[in-house]
Write an enzyme that holds these catalytic residues in place. Structure first.
Site, PDB file in Angstrom:
ATOM      1  CG  MET A  74      61.662  19.867  31.059  1.00  0.00           C
ATOM      2  SD  MET A  74      60.301  19.231  32.049  1.00  0.00           S
ATOM      3  CE  MET A  74      59.848  17.729  31.155  1.00  0.00           C
ATOM      4  CG  MET A 115      55.614  21.727  29.170  1.00  0.00           C
ATOM      5  SD  MET A 115      55.363  19.973  29.457  1.00  0.00           S
ATOM      6  CE  MET A 115      54.091  20.057  30.703  1.00  0.00           C
ATOM      7  CG  HIS A 124      54.096  18.226  37.907  1.00  0.00           C
ATOM      8  ND1 HIS A 124      54.982  19.261  38.066  1.00  0.00           N
ATOM      9  CD2 HIS A 124      54.144  17.883  36.588  1.00  0.00           C
ATOM     10  CE1 HIS A 124      55.556  19.541  36.903  1.00  0.00           C
ATOM     11  NE2 HIS A 124      55.067  18.713  35.983  1.00  0.00           N
ATOM     12  CG  ASP A 135      52.791  17.699  33.254  1.00  0.00           C
ATOM     13  OD1 ASP A 135      53.772  18.444  33.364  1.00  0.00           O
ATOM     14  OD2 ASP A 135      52.722  16.564  33.782  1.00  0.00           O
ATOM     15  CB  SER A 174      53.033  14.112  36.697  1.00  0.00           C
ATOM     16  OG  SER A 174      52.336  14.476  35.513  1.00  0.00           O
ATOM     17  CG  ASP A 210      58.403  16.877  34.811  1.00  0.00           C
ATOM     18  OD1 ASP A 210      58.030  15.694  34.794  1.00  0.00           O
ATOM     19  OD2 ASP A 210      57.706  17.823  34.389  1.00  0.00           O
ATOM     20  CG  MET A 230      51.479  19.427  27.760  1.00  0.00           C
ATOM     21  SD  MET A 230      52.032  17.822  27.169  1.00  0.00           S
ATOM     22  CE  MET A 230      52.717  17.118  28.676  1.00  0.00           C
ATOM     23  CG  HIS A 250      55.701  21.673  33.664  1.00  0.00           C
ATOM     24  ND1 HIS A 250      56.189  20.428  33.344  1.00  0.00           N
ATOM     25  CD2 HIS A 250      56.439  22.559  32.949  1.00  0.00           C
ATOM     26  CE1 HIS A 250      57.194  20.558  32.476  1.00  0.00           C
ATOM     27  NE2 HIS A 250      57.346  21.839  32.210  1.00  0.00           N
TER      28      HIS A 250
HETATM   29  C1  DX5 Z   1      56.279  15.581  30.466  1.00  0.00           C
HETATM   30  C2  DX5 Z   1      55.653  16.146  31.710  1.00  0.00           C
HETATM   31  C3  DX5 Z   1      55.856  15.314  32.916  1.00  0.00           C
HETATM   32  C4  DX5 Z   1      55.264  13.928  32.826  1.00  0.00           C
HETATM   33  C5  DX5 Z   1      56.169  13.038  33.625  1.00  0.00           C
HETATM   34  O1  DX5 Z   1      56.302  16.533  29.481  1.00  0.00           O
HETATM   35  O2  DX5 Z   1      56.168  17.442  31.992  1.00  0.00           O
HETATM   36  O3  DX5 Z   1      55.418  15.973  34.097  1.00  0.00           O
HETATM   37  O4  DX5 Z   1      53.967  13.815  33.323  1.00  0.00           O
HETATM   38  O5  DX5 Z   1      55.782  11.730  33.473  1.00  0.00           O
HETATM   39  P1  DX5 Z   1      56.726  10.497  33.846  1.00  0.00           P
HETATM   40  O6  DX5 Z   1      57.087  10.637  35.290  1.00  0.00           O
HETATM   41  O7  DX5 Z   1      55.869   9.320  33.554  1.00  0.00           O
HETATM   42  O8  DX5 Z   1      57.931  10.596  32.953  1.00  0.00           O
HETATM   43 ZN    ZN Z   2      55.689  18.302  33.997  1.00  0.00          ZN
END
Ligand code: DX5
Ligand code: ZN
Length: 213
Positions: free
Chosen positions: A139, A69, A34, A36, A9, A174, A38, A67
Site C-alpha cells: 500500500m 480491507m 481492482h 476494494d 480501481s 496501490d 471495506m 482487495h
Molecule cells: C485505497 C484503495 C485503493 C484506491 C486507490 O484504500 O485500496 O485501491 O481505490 O485509489 P487511487 O488510485 O485514487 O489512490
Molecule cells: Zn485497493
C-alpha cells in the site's frame, strides 16, 4: 513499454454506471479489475460486498482482483471466491498468525492469494510468507479512500520484497498511482499497478492506462 499488470480501481468509477465504466477500461486494455472491499472496521469506510462482486463477475471479462480491507478475512474468503474473485488479497495486519491458514483457504477454491501491508508495516514482517503467496500488495497510501497522495517511503519496501521473492511473485502497488509514481514503483520492481482516480477521473482514459505502462 513494460510488462505490467494494470488493475483499475472501480472505487473511482461511477457506481450507478458500473457496467459502462468496467467496459471502458476493458476496451482500453486493463488487465485486471481492482475491487476494494471495506468493512468500516479495518478501515474507516464501507464500500463493496459479495453481491456486488457477483454482479460484476457477470459482466466483466477480465479477472477480478479483490482487495479485502476487512477484519477477520477468513470468514469471507469462501463467499468472495464463489462470487468470482480470481485473486483475493487480504491484509497482514488483519490476519497476523493466521496468514498461512488463510492462504491455504484461498487456494482451496482455485483462487490466487495476495497479502498486503499498510504504510506502517515493515516488509520484513511478511518475508517468510513469500513462498506460498502469488502476490504481495504494497500500500502506498493509508487504505480507506481513493484519491490520496502517494507516500514515496512506502515504495522503498518494493526492493526489499523483490530481493526475497520467488521469480513469479507479483508485486503490486496501490494508492496515489499516476504516470510519475508508476515509474518510481516499476523501477523499484513492482509489476502490477492499481490506479483509481488517475484512470477514472481522467478526460482520456485510454491515454491514462497507456501512460502507466
Ligand atoms: C485505497 C484503495 C485503493 C484506491 C486507490 O484504500 O485500496 O485501491 O481505490 O485509489 P487511487 O488510485 O485514487 O489512490
Ligand atoms: Zn485497493
Amino acid at each position: 513499454m513494460k510488462n505490467i499488470i494494470i488493475s483499475p480501481s472501480i472505487l473511482s468509477a461511477d457506481f450507478a454506471n458500473l457496467e459502462r465504466d468496467i467496459k471502458t477500461v476493458e476496451k482500453y486494455g486493463a488487465d485486471w479489475l481492482h475491487i476494494d472491499v471495506m468493512d468500516g472496521h479495518f478501515v474507516p469506510n464501507i464500500t463493496i460486498g459479495v453481491p456486488v462482486v457477483k454482479s460484476i463477475k457477470a459482466v466483466a471479462s477480465i479477472p477480478l482482483d479483490v482487495h479485502l480491507m476487512i477484519e477477520n478475512p477468513e470468514k469471507y474468503i469462501e463467499p468472495f471466491a464463489k462470487a468470482g474473485a480470481s485473486i483475493l488479497t487480504f491484509h497482514y495486519e488483519a490476519a497476523e498468525d493466521k496468514v498461512e491458514e488463510i492462504v491455504k483457504l484461498i487456494k482451496s477454491f482455485g483462487v490466487k492469494a495476495g497479502l498486503s501491508i499498510k504504510p506502517k508495516t515493515p516488509p520484513e514482517s511478511i518475508l517468510k510468507y513469500m513462498p506460498v503467496l502469488d502476490m504481495v500488495l504494497v500500500m502506498t497510501v493509508e487504505p480507506g479512500f481513493g484519491g490520496q497522495k502517494f507516500m514515496p517511503d512506502c515504495a522503498k519496501k518494493i526492493p526489499v520484497i523483490k530481493k526475497h521473492a520467488p521469480e513469479n511473485l507479483i508485486i503490486q502497488v496501490d494508492g496515489g498511482i499516476n504516470e510519475e509514481t508508476a515509474g518510481v514503483c516499476t523501477d523499484y520492481g513492482a509489476n502490477s499497478l492499481v490506479a483509481g482516480n488517475y484512470i477514472y477521473k481522467s478526460a482520456d482514459i485510454k491515454s491514462a492506462i497507456e501512460s502507466l505502462r
